[in-house]
Design a protein around this motif. Structure first.
Motif, PDB file in Angstrom:
ATOM      1  N   LYS A   6       0.827  -1.206   0.000  1.00 61.07           N
ATOM      2  CA  LYS A   6       0.000   0.000   0.000  1.00 61.07           C
ATOM      3  C   LYS A   6       0.864   1.262   0.000  1.00 61.07           C
ATOM      4  CE  LYS A   6      -3.863  -2.240   0.469  1.00 61.07           C
ATOM      5  NZ  LYS A   6      -4.829  -2.307  -0.575  1.00 61.07           N
ATOM      6  N   TRP A   7       0.415   2.255  -0.741  1.00 61.98           N
ATOM      7  CA  TRP A   7       1.110   3.535  -0.787  1.00 61.98           C
ATOM      8  C   TRP A   7       1.055   4.246   0.555  1.00 61.98           C
ATOM      9  CZ3 TRP A   7       4.109   5.497  -4.585  1.00 61.98           C
ATOM     10  CH2 TRP A   7       4.069   4.853  -5.813  1.00 61.98           C
ATOM     11  N   THR A   8      -0.020   4.048   1.284  1.00 60.56           N
ATOM     12  CA  THR A   8      -0.160   4.685   2.598  1.00 60.56           C
ATOM     13  C   THR A   8       0.972   4.257   3.526  1.00 60.56           C
ATOM     14  OG1 THR A   8      -2.550   4.651   2.288  1.00 60.56           O
ATOM     15  CG2 THR A   8      -1.757   5.080   4.507  1.00 60.56           C
ATOM     16  N   PHE A   9       1.314   2.990   3.510  1.00 57.29           N
ATOM     17  CA  PHE A   9       2.408   2.489   4.340  1.00 57.29           C
ATOM     18  C   PHE A   9       3.731   3.155   3.972  1.00 57.29           C
ATOM     19  CE2 PHE A   9       5.999  -0.464   4.672  1.00 57.29           C
ATOM     20  CZ  PHE A   9       6.033  -0.639   6.055  1.00 57.29           C
ATOM     21  N   TRP A  10       4.024   3.224   2.689  1.00 57.47           N
ATOM     22  CA  TRP A  10       5.303   3.777   2.261  1.00 57.47           C
ATOM     23  C   TRP A  10       5.384   5.287   2.475  1.00 57.47           C
ATOM     24  CZ3 TRP A  10       9.095   0.720   2.244  1.00 57.47           C
ATOM     25  CH2 TRP A  10       8.923  -0.618   1.938  1.00 57.47           C
ATOM     26  N   PHE A  11       4.268   5.987   2.287  1.00 51.64           N
ATOM     27  CA  PHE A  11       4.273   7.420   2.567  1.00 51.64           C
ATOM     28  C   PHE A  11       4.446   7.672   4.066  1.00 51.64           C
ATOM     29  CE2 PHE A  11       3.380   8.126  -1.706  1.00 51.64           C
ATOM     30  CZ  PHE A  11       3.228   9.479  -1.981  1.00 51.64           C
ATOM     31  N   ALA A  12       3.805   6.863   4.908  1.00 54.92           N
ATOM     32  CA  ALA A  12       3.960   7.004   6.356  1.00 54.92           C
ATOM     33  C   ALA A  12       5.401   6.702   6.778  1.00 54.92           C
ATOM     34  CB  ALA A  12       2.986   6.090   7.089  1.00 54.92           C
ATOM     35  N   ALA A  13       5.992   5.658   6.200  1.00 61.41           N
ATOM     36  CA  ALA A  13       7.382   5.318   6.517  1.00 61.41           C
ATOM     37  C   ALA A  13       8.331   6.434   6.078  1.00 61.41           C
ATOM     38  CB  ALA A  13       7.767   3.998   5.856  1.00 61.41           C
ATOM     39  N   ALA A  14       8.094   7.003   4.903  1.00 65.44           N
ATOM     40  CA  ALA A  14       8.931   8.112   4.430  1.00 65.44           C
ATOM     41  C   ALA A  14       8.779   9.328   5.332  1.00 65.44           C
ATOM     42  CB  ALA A  14       8.564   8.465   2.992  1.00 65.44           C
ATOM     43  N   ILE A  89      -3.921   7.998  -3.052  1.00 64.37           N
ATOM     44  CA  ILE A  89      -3.355   7.186  -4.135  1.00 64.37           C
ATOM     45  C   ILE A  89      -3.912   5.768  -4.074  1.00 64.37           C
ATOM     46  CG2 ILE A  89      -1.227   6.170  -5.030  1.00 64.37           C
ATOM     47  CD1 ILE A  89       0.204   8.765  -4.176  1.00 64.37           C
ATOM     48  N   ASP A  90      -3.987   5.192  -2.864  1.00 65.81           N
ATOM     49  CA  ASP A  90      -4.559   3.844  -2.723  1.00 65.81           C
ATOM     50  C   ASP A  90      -6.015   3.801  -3.166  1.00 65.81           C
ATOM     51  OD1 ASP A  90      -2.278   2.585  -1.831  1.00 65.81           O
ATOM     52  OD2 ASP A  90      -2.716   2.944   0.293  1.00 65.81           O
ATOM     53  N   ALA A  91      -6.776   4.826  -2.820  1.00 67.65           N
ATOM     54  CA  ALA A  91      -8.182   4.874  -3.224  1.00 67.65           C
ATOM     55  C   ALA A  91      -8.314   4.985  -4.742  1.00 67.65           C
ATOM     56  CB  ALA A  91      -8.890   6.039  -2.543  1.00 67.65           C
ATOM     57  N   ALA A  92      -7.449   5.780  -5.361  1.00 71.08           N
ATOM     58  CA  ALA A  92      -7.487   5.911  -6.819  1.00 71.08           C
ATOM     59  C   ALA A  92      -7.125   4.589  -7.496  1.00 71.08           C
ATOM     60  CB  ALA A  92      -6.536   7.019  -7.268  1.00 71.08           C
ATOM     61  N   ILE A  93      -6.134   3.909  -6.982  1.00 71.89           N
ATOM     62  CA  ILE A  93      -5.736   2.617  -7.543  1.00 71.89           C
ATOM     63  C   ILE A  93      -6.866   1.599  -7.384  1.00 71.89           C
ATOM     64  CG2 ILE A  93      -4.184   0.641  -7.211  1.00 71.89           C
ATOM     65  CD1 ILE A  93      -1.973   2.697  -6.596  1.00 71.89           C
ATOM     66  N   ARG A  94      -7.492   1.582  -6.226  1.00 74.22           N
ATOM     67  CA  ARG A  94      -8.607   0.666  -5.984  1.00 74.22           C
ATOM     68  C   ARG A  94      -9.756   0.945  -6.950  1.00 74.22           C
ATOM     69  NH1 ARG A  94     -10.162   1.864  -0.642  1.00 74.22           N
ATOM     70  NH2 ARG A  94      -7.946   1.878  -0.348  1.00 74.22           N
ATOM     71  N   ARG A  95     -10.034   2.214  -7.177  1.00 77.57           N
ATOM     72  CA  ARG A  95     -11.118   2.583  -8.086  1.00 77.57           C
ATOM     73  C   ARG A  95     -10.801   2.174  -9.528  1.00 77.57           C
ATOM     74  NH1 ARG A  95     -14.165   8.229  -7.630  1.00 77.57           N
ATOM     75  NH2 ARG A  95     -15.977   7.593  -8.800  1.00 77.57           N
ATOM     76  N   ILE A  96      -9.568   2.373  -9.941  1.00 74.18           N
ATOM     77  CA  ILE A  96      -9.156   1.984 -11.292  1.00 74.18           C
ATOM     78  C   ILE A  96      -9.228   0.472 -11.461  1.00 74.18           C
ATOM     79  CG2 ILE A  96      -7.153   1.869 -12.842  1.00 74.18           C
ATOM     80  CD1 ILE A  96      -6.393   4.674 -11.755  1.00 74.18           C
ATOM     81  N   ARG A  97      -8.806  -0.286 -10.452  1.00 74.19           N
ATOM     82  CA  ARG A  97      -8.858  -1.745 -10.527  1.00 74.19           C
ATOM     83  C   ARG A  97     -10.292  -2.253 -10.587  1.00 74.19           C
ATOM     84  NH1 ARG A  97      -4.166  -3.625  -6.299  1.00 74.19           N
ATOM     85  NH2 ARG A  97      -2.416  -3.167  -7.670  1.00 74.19           N
ATOM     86  N   ARG A  98     -11.181  -1.606  -9.853  1.00 73.57           N
ATOM     87  CA  ARG A  98     -12.594  -2.025  -9.899  1.00 73.57           C
ATOM     88  C   ARG A  98     -13.186  -1.809 -11.274  1.00 73.57           C
ATOM     89  NH1 ARG A  98     -14.696   0.600  -4.545  1.00 73.57           N
ATOM     90  NH2 ARG A  98     -13.885  -0.918  -3.097  1.00 73.57           N
ATOM     91  N   ARG A  99     -12.882  -0.680 -11.875  1.00 74.42           N
ATOM     92  CA  ARG A  99     -13.418  -0.391 -13.209  1.00 74.42           C
ATOM     93  C   ARG A  99     -12.815  -1.311 -14.253  1.00 74.42           C
ATOM     94  NH1 ARG A  99     -13.889   6.175 -13.570  1.00 74.42           N
ATOM     95  NH2 ARG A  99     -15.572   6.332 -12.048  1.00 74.42           N
ATOM     96  N   ALA A 100     -11.536  -1.592 -14.147  1.00 73.87           N
ATOM     97  CA  ALA A 100     -10.865  -2.423 -15.143  1.00 73.87           C
ATOM     98  C   ALA A 100     -11.211  -3.906 -14.971  1.00 73.87           C
ATOM     99  CB  ALA A 100      -9.357  -2.243 -15.067  1.00 73.87           C
ATOM    100  N   GLU A 105     -11.618  -6.989  -6.968  1.00 73.03           N
ATOM    101  CA  GLU A 105     -10.537  -6.238  -6.333  1.00 73.03           C
ATOM    102  C   GLU A 105      -9.440  -7.208  -5.904  1.00 73.03           C
ATOM    103  OE1 GLU A 105      -9.882  -3.694  -2.342  1.00 73.03           O
ATOM    104  OE2 GLU A 105     -11.639  -3.194  -3.530  1.00 73.03           O
ATOM    105  N   SER A 106      -8.200  -6.865  -6.239  1.00 74.72           N
ATOM    106  CA  SER A 106      -7.077  -7.744  -5.888  1.00 74.72           C
ATOM    107  C   SER A 106      -6.137  -7.027  -4.950  1.00 74.72           C
ATOM    108  CB  SER A 106      -6.338  -8.155  -7.158  1.00 74.72           C
ATOM    109  OG  SER A 106      -5.794  -7.019  -7.785  1.00 74.72           O
ATOM    110  N   GLY A 107      -6.580  -6.532  -3.844  1.00 74.33           N
ATOM    111  CA  GLY A 107      -5.658  -5.805  -3.003  1.00 74.33           C
ATOM    112  C   GLY A 107      -5.976  -5.921  -1.618  1.00 74.33           C
TER     113      GLY A 107
END
Length: 107
Positions: A6-14, A89-100, A105-107
């Motif tokens: 998840k991007w949230t994890f990496w942004f929090a770590a950074a 970013i995670d929400a946008a990725i989730r939304r794109i995966r749902r539409r595609a 959902e694979s996450g």
């Protein structure tokens, strides 16, 4: 280990690494903590929040703006803004995966 993807994890770590870097004294001019964070940079120089973020009381030489320290709310706002950016970013990725994927959902 699902959270590592998840991007949230990496942004929090950074954000924690940047905060620790500033806390130990490697970022005296606040470039990493405030300058490279668009949300914190936008609010750091507005008057109501300016004195919450910067510690003007303990400045040895007020003519040097690089020697102005930061207070705890700056670290908290930095962390929260990075977590927010990662969550968006995670929400946008989730939304794109749902539409595609047609609802899969694979996450």
């Amino acid at each position: 280990m699902k959270y590592v993807r998840k991007w949230t994890f990496w942004f929090a770590a950074a954000s924690i690494c940047i905060g620790l870097n500033k806390y130990v004294g490697n970022d005296e001019s606040n470039i990493l903590l405030i300058g490279l964070n668009p949300i914190l940079h936008a609010i750091a120089y507005t008057e109501p929040l300016r004195h919450w973020i910067f510690d003007y009381a303990n400045v040895p030489h007020p003519e040097y703006s690089a020697s102005v320290g930061v207070r705890f709310p700056a670290y908290a706002l930095h962390f929260l803004s990075f977590v927010l950016m990662g969550a968006l970013i995670d929400a946008a990725i989730r939304r794109i995966r749902r539409r595609a994927g047609g609802g899969m959902e694979s996450g």
